[in-house]
Design a protein around this motif. Sequence first.
Motif, PDB file in Angstrom:
ATOM      1  N   ARG A 141      46.698  52.326  47.264  1.00  0.00           N
ATOM      2  CA  ARG A 141      45.664  53.240  46.814  1.00  0.00           C
ATOM      3  C   ARG A 141      45.569  53.272  45.288  1.00  0.00           C
ATOM      4  O   ARG A 141      45.194  54.267  44.681  1.00  0.00           O
ATOM      5  N   GLY A 142      45.883  52.110  44.668  1.00  0.00           N
ATOM      6  CA  GLY A 142      45.751  51.977  43.228  1.00  0.00           C
ATOM      7  C   GLY A 142      44.403  51.405  42.833  1.00  0.00           C
ATOM      8  O   GLY A 142      43.414  51.522  43.566  1.00  0.00           O
ATOM      9  N   LEU A 143      44.344  50.738  41.688  1.00  0.00           N
ATOM     10  CA  LEU A 143      43.098  50.219  41.145  1.00  0.00           C
ATOM     11  C   LEU A 143      42.560  49.047  41.962  1.00  0.00           C
ATOM     12  O   LEU A 143      43.318  48.234  42.488  1.00  0.00           O
ATOM     13  N   PHE A 144      41.229  48.953  42.054  1.00  0.00           N
ATOM     14  CA  PHE A 144      40.564  47.791  42.626  1.00  0.00           C
ATOM     15  C   PHE A 144      40.431  46.725  41.546  1.00  0.00           C
ATOM     16  O   PHE A 144      40.273  47.039  40.357  1.00  0.00           O
ATOM     17  N   SER A 145      40.462  45.470  41.969  1.00  0.00           N
ATOM     18  CA  SER A 145      40.207  44.378  41.029  1.00  0.00           C
ATOM     19  C   SER A 145      39.481  43.251  41.754  1.00  0.00           C
ATOM     20  O   SER A 145      39.577  43.118  42.982  1.00  0.00           O
ATOM     21  N   TYR A 146      38.749  42.455  40.992  1.00  0.00           N
ATOM     22  CA  TYR A 146      37.993  41.323  41.534  1.00  0.00           C
ATOM     23  C   TYR A 146      38.269  40.117  40.653  1.00  0.00           C
ATOM     24  O   TYR A 146      38.031  40.153  39.436  1.00  0.00           O
ATOM     25  N   ALA A 147      38.806  39.050  41.256  1.00  0.00           N
ATOM     26  CA  ALA A 147      39.115  37.839  40.494  1.00  0.00           C
ATOM     27  C   ALA A 147      39.043  36.638  41.420  1.00  0.00           C
ATOM     28  O   ALA A 147      39.450  36.706  42.585  1.00  0.00           O
ATOM     29  N   ASP A 148      38.497  35.554  40.889  1.00  0.00           N
ATOM     30  CA  ASP A 148      38.405  34.287  41.639  1.00  0.00           C
ATOM     31  C   ASP A 148      37.702  34.449  42.980  1.00  0.00           C
ATOM     32  O   ASP A 148      38.020  33.770  43.959  1.00  0.00           O
ATOM     33  N   GLY A 149      36.746  35.377  43.019  1.00  0.00           N
ATOM     34  CA  GLY A 149      35.946  35.563  44.228  1.00  0.00           C
ATOM     35  C   GLY A 149      36.530  36.516  45.251  1.00  0.00           C
ATOM     36  O   GLY A 149      35.935  36.685  46.317  1.00  0.00           O
ATOM     37  N   TYR A 150      37.666  37.138  44.943  1.00  0.00           N
ATOM     38  CA  TYR A 150      38.331  37.991  45.931  1.00  0.00           C
ATOM     39  C   TYR A 150      38.525  39.409  45.406  1.00  0.00           C
ATOM     40  O   TYR A 150      38.904  39.606  44.244  1.00  0.00           O
ATOM     41  N   TRP A 151      38.296  40.361  46.306  1.00  0.00           N
ATOM     42  CA  TRP A 151      38.632  41.749  46.029  1.00  0.00           C
ATOM     43  C   TRP A 151      40.088  41.986  46.414  1.00  0.00           C
ATOM     44  O   TRP A 151      40.589  41.418  47.379  1.00  0.00           O
ATOM     45  N   THR A 152      40.761  42.839  45.672  1.00  0.00           N
ATOM     46  CA  THR A 152      42.120  43.230  46.023  1.00  0.00           C
ATOM     47  C   THR A 152      42.381  44.630  45.478  1.00  0.00           C
ATOM     48  O   THR A 152      41.554  45.186  44.754  1.00  0.00           O
ATOM     49  N   ARG A 153      43.510  45.176  45.852  1.00  0.00           N
ATOM     50  CA  ARG A 153      43.869  46.509  45.381  1.00  0.00           C
ATOM     51  C   ARG A 153      45.348  46.543  45.026  1.00  0.00           C
ATOM     52  O   ARG A 153      46.172  45.903  45.684  1.00  0.00           O
TER      53      ARG A 153
END
Length: 258
Positions: A35-47
């Motif tokens: 439940r931390g920050l969202f990030s988007y890199a290299d075409g993928y969402w992650t948290r």
Amino acid sequence: MNYTALEDRLFEEWKTRSRQCGDGEEIAPDGLLYRGLFSYADGYWTRRPGDECRRWEQAPRRVLILTKDLNDTEAWDIRCETGRRNFSGPADATVSAPFYKNLMRWVYGLLTVDRHGNTRPFDEADRPDTFRPFYDEAPVARVNCKKQPGGSQLTNSALQGFLTRYADLLERQIRLYDADILLCCGGSDLIKDFVQAHYLPDLCRMSDWIWYSPSVRKLVVNSWHPSYHGDTHEGMYNAMMQHYSEFLYAFPGFFPGR
């Protein structure tokens, strides 16, 4: 409690067992969703990790989602999942996959019901600006019964094999969370049957959807797989909420008091 550290220790045992059983070198970690920050890199969402342990410990109701396996040939950490559409750009937070949309609707319905058993209507639960932010913030644990990467299908006989070989590890992981509601998704009763055999032996059938353990006041929702095509999304949601509501009317003391 540091659930993530306890999960990681368990997964090391899972990896060792997997190699010994010839089930592969990789497993996909899962458990308490970050439940931390969202990030988007290299075409993928992650948290990223955040305050998920605190949220879980303080939650008035805890939902544990039990699913079959990872629908991917490469292992990745399910705790990082966002449900967002990959390869769409960092400004696009759309949830489009039926699997995630159904899970988010169901969790919204299960956690927003009031003490009188009144559930939220589908037209409310179906709004992306309602179910997505709710799920993003809610304390949720999701556990795959089969930890190894998979594909588009997992037969019930194969699932049963994994449930048998890793029964003690899966039981320990389920017990770790002490969830109030266990949402068993798919597997033609195999997941629910595992919970009954290894965790909640006094489960009583309340309806086709609802099972209850009176000794520890835990509820099992025996649901379709979130990608099931044999009914509409509205039909599945309404059926689940109807049976859930009927149970709460009959057992108003179910809600725990943490």
